[in-house]
Design a protein around this motif. Sequence first.
Motif, short mmCIF file in Angstrom:
data_model
loop_
_atom_site.label_atom_id
_atom_site.label_comp_id
_atom_site.label_asym_id
_atom_site.label_seq_id
_atom_site.Cartn_x
_atom_site.Cartn_y
_atom_site.Cartn_z
N ASN A 265 0.74 -1.26 -0.07
CA ASN A 265 -0.02 -0.01 0.01
C ASN A 265 0.81 1.18 -0.17
O ASN A 265 0.33 2.22 -0.29
CB ASN A 265 -0.99 -0.06 1.15
CG ASN A 265 -2.03 -1.14 1.12
OD1 ASN A 265 -2.48 -1.44 0.19
ND2 ASN A 265 -2.49 -1.72 2.16
N ALA A 266 2.17 1.17 0.35
CA ALA A 266 2.77 2.35 0.43
C ALA A 266 3.24 2.92 -1.11
O ALA A 266 2.73 2.47 -1.97
CB ALA A 266 4.51 2.00 0.70
N GLU A 267 3.37 4.48 -0.89
CA GLU A 267 3.39 5.26 -2.02
C GLU A 267 4.75 6.01 -2.06
O GLU A 267 5.31 6.47 -1.24
CB GLU A 267 2.32 6.17 -2.32
CG GLU A 267 0.94 5.44 -2.44
CD GLU A 267 -0.17 6.23 -2.83
OE1 GLU A 267 0.00 7.53 -2.74
OE2 GLU A 267 -1.49 5.97 -2.90
N LEU A 268 5.25 6.21 -3.26
CA LEU A 268 6.45 7.10 -3.69
C LEU A 268 6.04 8.14 -5.00
O LEU A 268 5.46 7.43 -5.89
CB LEU A 268 7.82 6.31 -3.90
CG LEU A 268 8.50 6.14 -2.62
CD1 LEU A 268 9.94 5.45 -3.19
CD2 LEU A 268 9.08 7.32 -1.60
N TYR A 269 6.30 9.18 -4.52
CA TYR A 269 6.07 10.11 -5.87
C TYR A 269 4.69 10.03 -6.41
O TYR A 269 4.34 10.08 -7.61
CB TYR A 269 7.09 9.83 -6.97
CG TYR A 269 8.54 9.57 -6.57
CD1 TYR A 269 9.11 10.73 -5.68
CD2 TYR A 269 8.98 8.44 -6.74
CE1 TYR A 269 10.53 10.55 -5.39
CE2 TYR A 269 10.32 8.19 -6.24
CZ TYR A 269 11.03 9.37 -5.63
OH TYR A 269 12.39 9.00 -4.97
N GLY A 270 3.55 9.77 -5.62
CA GLY A 270 2.19 9.89 -5.83
C GLY A 270 1.80 8.60 -6.42
O GLY A 270 0.50 8.80 -6.98
N ARG A 271 2.31 7.48 -6.43
CA ARG A 271 1.86 6.41 -7.02
C ARG A 271 2.44 5.03 -6.19
O ARG A 271 3.48 5.34 -5.49
CB ARG A 271 2.21 6.08 -8.17
CG ARG A 271 3.80 5.76 -8.73
CD ARG A 271 4.08 5.54 -10.00
NE ARG A 271 4.06 4.08 -9.80
CZ ARG A 271 4.00 3.23 -10.95
NH1 ARG A 271 4.32 4.01 -12.19
NH2 ARG A 271 4.07 1.83 -11.04
#
Length: 447
Positions: A265-271
């Motif tokens: 479920n984690a996000e980086l840079y909006g995705r």
Amino acid sequence: MTTDREPVIDREPATGGPPATGAPATEDDRFTQGFEEMRESRPLGTRNEVVTGPVADWATDFSHMEPEWAADPYPIQDDLRRRCPIAHTGRFGGGWLPTRYEDVSAIAYDTERFSSRSIVMSNFRPPLESAPVGGVPPISSDPPFHHDARKLLLPAFTKTAVSRLEPATRAFCHALLDGLEGDGVVDAARDYAQHIPMRVIADMLGFPPEDGPKFREFVENALEGVNRPPDERIARMEKLFDYLLDQIRDHVDRPRDDLTTYLINAELYGRKLDPSHVSGTMALLLIAGIDTTWSAIGASLWHLAKTPADRERLVAEPELLPTAMEEFLRAYAPVTMARLVKQDMHWRGADMKAEDWILLSFPAANRDPEQFDRAGEVVIDREVNRHAAFGLGIHRCVGSHLARMELRVALEVWLERFPRFTLDDPSAVTWSAGQVRGPRTLPLRIG
């Protein structure tokens, strides 16, 4: 040298930084491909000829995979530090081994000239395109991506988060020793040390605890199998990542409160994270989180078994254990990491070429007499001990609080339950080869 794709622990990821614009993947379709399909879609890396056999001269032909290195690397490192502090080898396609603390530290902090995109020195180099992410982020990541990938993991490894794991860890240690009670001789590596981090990491990732034997196989394949024939190594490593994908899909279908669901479920840079990032980080936690800790526990018990004065003192003065534990970490630091040279350069007397390996030996740094008084001795009440067992620089171990807790609890419980023990047969103790060193068999006589 040939070009190829290989699913080693440093396998290349699908992307090398922030994603391009476009519709983000959903949880359901990110993990539909099998690992073999994912591997075939990645850029090519380079593979070198496998070179094995006795070392001619450790200054010009070193290999961390040879049996004499596994058995006792410290005299070799001491000799090199005196006569050739930055050794070279033509094996693995070419590499360097610094043995002084100041050199190891300088390289660990220098992310401009040394890349972390491959952290296991082997006969395979991932392609340049795999930077800055690498195959097992964040330990394989270069700046600036490294900062963001590491930040994702920090909440799970704070002192507070780790303290919540201590009661279950202690209870498990007692349960292991319950099963050994009454045995005259026990293998403290296979019957005790190895099980503790396997259970802790399995619980954190939400993996079945009965899969422990698989984890042992995955660890040995990843870190001790770098000189196996390429096809065999590929097949062995595919088992690890196929297992991880199965676990990820199970968590997609049945989310729960663990690290695997968190990474999904984690996000980086909006995705959301790419599937290779999720599985790569899980591989890092599984492999590095297990082998390093079981090696530290085993080496500490080995030392106490062969050094009755230290064992007796810790039994009599249990409050000294945290200090002694740091000395065990210094003297028997299990972890050596690798870097890749970014560009041709002359560095402290060494003519390094682009893509040369650097074998970053924290164990050698920890025994440098220029850095530590009585460096070759184990001084369990050493007061000043700024050792490098957990690494140096931006890649210092994110799980150091967890490793310290597991080591402390494992030793506390063992000394409480088995205050008297010795080596049953010193010649029967075996050590792992490769970049994580610890006892693989450790027969101890109890009582």
